[in-house]
Design a protein around this motif. Sequence first.
Motif, short mmCIF file in Angstrom:
data_model
loop_
_atom_site.label_atom_id
_atom_site.label_comp_id
_atom_site.label_asym_id
_atom_site.label_seq_id
_atom_site.Cartn_x
_atom_site.Cartn_y
_atom_site.Cartn_z
N GLU A 122 0.82 -1.13 -0.05
CA GLU A 122 -0.02 0.15 -0.11
C GLU A 122 0.85 1.23 0.07
OE1 GLU A 122 -2.38 -0.17 3.20
OE2 GLU A 122 -3.62 -1.94 2.80
N ALA A 123 1.89 1.14 0.77
CA ALA A 123 2.93 2.27 0.92
C ALA A 123 3.61 2.61 -0.39
CB ALA A 123 3.98 2.20 2.02
N GLY A 124 4.03 1.36 -0.94
CA GLY A 124 4.72 1.48 -2.44
C GLY A 124 3.87 2.10 -3.50
N ALA A 125 2.65 1.70 -3.54
CA ALA A 125 1.54 2.33 -4.37
C ALA A 125 1.44 3.87 -4.17
CB ALA A 125 0.27 1.54 -4.38
N ALA A 126 1.25 4.33 -2.80
CA ALA A 126 1.00 5.58 -2.53
C ALA A 126 2.18 6.34 -2.79
CB ALA A 126 0.98 5.68 -0.88
N VAL A 127 3.50 6.07 -2.76
CA VAL A 127 4.55 6.72 -3.40
C VAL A 127 4.36 6.84 -4.79
CG1 VAL A 127 7.09 6.78 -3.64
CG2 VAL A 127 6.00 6.17 -1.35
N ARG A 128 4.14 5.76 -5.56
CA ARG A 128 4.15 5.90 -6.70
C ARG A 128 2.78 7.02 -7.40
NH1 ARG A 128 1.17 1.35 -8.62
NH2 ARG A 128 -0.46 2.52 -7.96
N LEU A 167 0.04 -7.83 -9.48
CA LEU A 167 0.43 -7.13 -8.18
C LEU A 167 1.43 -6.30 -7.84
CD1 LEU A 167 -0.58 -10.65 -6.23
CD2 LEU A 167 -2.06 -8.71 -6.68
N PRO A 168 2.70 -6.63 -8.80
CA PRO A 168 3.76 -5.62 -8.57
C PRO A 168 3.39 -4.12 -8.98
CG PRO A 168 4.58 -7.71 -9.21
CD PRO A 168 2.89 -7.82 -9.31
N LEU A 169 2.50 -4.15 -9.91
CA LEU A 169 2.03 -2.75 -10.20
C LEU A 169 1.25 -2.15 -9.06
CD1 LEU A 169 1.03 -3.13 -13.80
CD2 LEU A 169 3.22 -2.25 -13.07
N ALA A 199 11.05 -15.89 -24.50
CA ALA A 199 9.79 -15.23 -24.80
C ALA A 199 9.25 -14.43 -23.86
CB ALA A 199 8.83 -16.33 -25.62
N GLY A 200 8.41 -13.45 -24.02
CA GLY A 200 7.65 -12.86 -23.19
C GLY A 200 6.11 -12.96 -23.52
N GLN A 201 5.45 -12.15 -23.00
CA GLN A 201 3.90 -12.01 -23.28
C GLN A 201 3.66 -10.85 -24.17
OE1 GLN A 201 1.99 -12.99 -18.88
NE2 GLN A 201 2.50 -10.86 -19.37
N SER A 202 2.49 -11.13 -24.94
CA SER A 202 2.05 -10.22 -26.03
C SER A 202 1.78 -8.57 -25.17
CB SER A 202 0.99 -10.64 -26.49
OG SER A 202 -0.31 -10.50 -26.00
N PRO A 203 2.13 -7.68 -26.08
CA PRO A 203 1.75 -6.50 -25.61
C PRO A 203 0.25 -6.28 -25.44
CG PRO A 203 3.09 -5.98 -27.42
CD PRO A 203 2.85 -7.48 -27.51
N ALA A 204 -0.67 -6.95 -25.90
CA ALA A 204 -2.16 -7.11 -25.50
C ALA A 204 -2.37 -7.60 -24.01
CB ALA A 204 -3.09 -7.63 -26.46
N GLU A 205 -1.46 -8.55 -23.89
CA GLU A 205 -1.68 -9.07 -22.41
C GLU A 205 -1.11 -8.18 -21.39
OE1 GLU A 205 -1.17 -13.85 -23.12
OE2 GLU A 205 0.51 -12.65 -23.68
N ASP A 206 0.06 -7.59 -21.71
CA ASP A 206 0.65 -6.35 -20.96
C ASP A 206 -0.31 -5.45 -20.69
OD1 ASP A 206 2.75 -8.24 -20.18
OD2 ASP A 206 3.83 -6.85 -21.72
N ARG A 250 -5.84 -4.05 -15.18
CA ARG A 250 -6.31 -4.73 -13.89
C ARG A 250 -5.81 -4.22 -12.66
NH1 ARG A 250 -5.90 -11.29 -13.02
NH2 ARG A 250 -6.97 -11.34 -11.18
N ALA A 251 -4.48 -3.48 -12.87
CA ALA A 251 -4.00 -3.06 -11.69
C ALA A 251 -4.41 -1.51 -11.32
CB ALA A 251 -2.42 -2.76 -11.96
N GLY A 252 -5.46 -1.37 -12.33
CA GLY A 252 -6.33 0.20 -12.08
C GLY A 252 -5.64 1.43 -12.73
N LEU A 253 -4.28 1.17 -13.79
CA LEU A 253 -3.55 2.36 -14.21
C LEU A 253 -3.74 2.44 -15.56
CD1 LEU A 253 -0.47 1.06 -12.04
CD2 LEU A 253 -1.86 2.95 -11.42
N GLU A 254 -3.18 3.36 -16.22
CA GLU A 254 -3.02 3.55 -17.68
C GLU A 254 -1.68 3.38 -18.29
OE1 GLU A 254 -5.81 4.62 -19.32
OE2 GLU A 254 -7.33 4.59 -17.77
N PRO A 255 -1.70 2.93 -19.43
CA PRO A 255 -0.36 2.78 -20.11
C PRO A 255 0.05 4.30 -20.27
CG PRO A 255 -2.22 2.45 -21.80
CD PRO A 255 -2.91 2.45 -20.36
N ASN A 256 1.32 4.60 -20.43
CA ASN A 256 1.89 5.73 -20.69
C ASN A 256 1.82 6.13 -22.33
OD1 ASN A 256 3.44 8.32 -20.85
ND2 ASN A 256 5.28 7.40 -20.19
N ARG A 257 1.36 7.16 -22.77
CA ARG A 257 1.31 7.36 -24.03
C ARG A 257 1.79 8.85 -24.44
NH1 ARG A 257 -4.99 5.70 -25.29
NH2 ARG A 257 -5.10 6.30 -23.15
N ALA A 258 2.67 9.42 -23.61
CA ALA A 258 3.34 10.76 -23.69
C ALA A 258 4.38 10.97 -25.02
CB ALA A 258 4.15 10.87 -22.62
#
Length: 368
Positions: A41-47, A295-297, A313-320, A326-334
């Motif tokens: 919770e504290a890590g998320a608050a700092v972010r 959860l890490p997000l 191999a990693g996951q697809s960008p769509a899965e990411d 799911r973490a309640g965040l937005e992708p950066n599009r700046a």
Amino acid sequence: MVYETGNETIDDALERVVAGERLDRTDGLALLAQPVEPLTEAGAAVRDRFGDGTVDACSIVNAKAGNCAEDCGFCAQSVHFDTGIDTYEFIGPERVLEAAKRAERDGAQRFGIVVAEKGVSKDHRPEEWAEVLESIRLVREECTLEIDASLGILTEEEAEILATEGIQHYNHNIETSPRYFPEIVDTHRFEDRVKTLEVAKEAGMDLCAGVILGMGETPTDRVEAAIALQEIGISSLPVNVLNPIEGTPLAEQDVEITTEEILKTVAVYKLLHPESRVRLTGGREANLAPDEQHLPLEAGADGLLTGDYLTTAGQSPAEDLEIVERAGLEPNRAVNEFDPEAIKTRHAEAGASTAETAASTGTEPSDD
């Protein structure tokens, strides 16, 4: 008003971070010993306090694979270990550009050119050095991406040239603490890595430097690594989790790292580095279940390496993107104003088995 978790140790540290104080080794060790829920919770608050509410995606290309003379015990590309990977020389500027365009298509904000060797040398391998520079120019001219590089050890002259050519971030991971580093690498020293980071920073590049968790290090080593990165001064902290590659020494170790350890470390890293992107990178798929990867997000991380890694191999960008949501965040599009729905649609139409990402160039180049 400072967010409160109800844990006195965590709340005291959180208040000091918000007030602008830099936490130290003692703080980090005390925090890592606290329960996972209030700590995340504290890590998320700092972010939320210091960040912009987005998750920044980077992507890489394995531009030269294998036959590295160094003996890093985790690395599939070391010539010292028989790992069975494809090896090849520098793939050339046009293929790097192809990878960058895929990264741009997949929503990455940053694109990293990675070369597996002790150092791309201007003096000892001038033709390869020239190809690296031409690759940077092509990507800069034709893509809307921030360009990063991971080219090993640098001289001051090389760093100045890379900065002039437009490299925003130089990646050179410290991997672990100064104490534990000799247990992982024999052919160079922890101080050698720090020196390259200092040279890159002095030349004007921002730094991307992080760690690999789960190599047998202690919790204290994890904190010591974060403190070392504080002293260097970084803007991106990639957190890898060991994905043991058959044939490497670390694949023979009977070491496990739990989800709780990963989450607590991410949260503590965010408290120790409040203004840096804490970025989830290699090994997350191998160490976290699909329903845990967000959860890490939620623990304070605000960056991802999306797509394939150097040799795995990693996951697809769509899965990411789904993990970010799911973490309640937005992708950066700046930097790259991509359409997340278009990425999901393309993935659905192509199918996961045929999805190609930037690091998909990490195969034997063809003759065509």
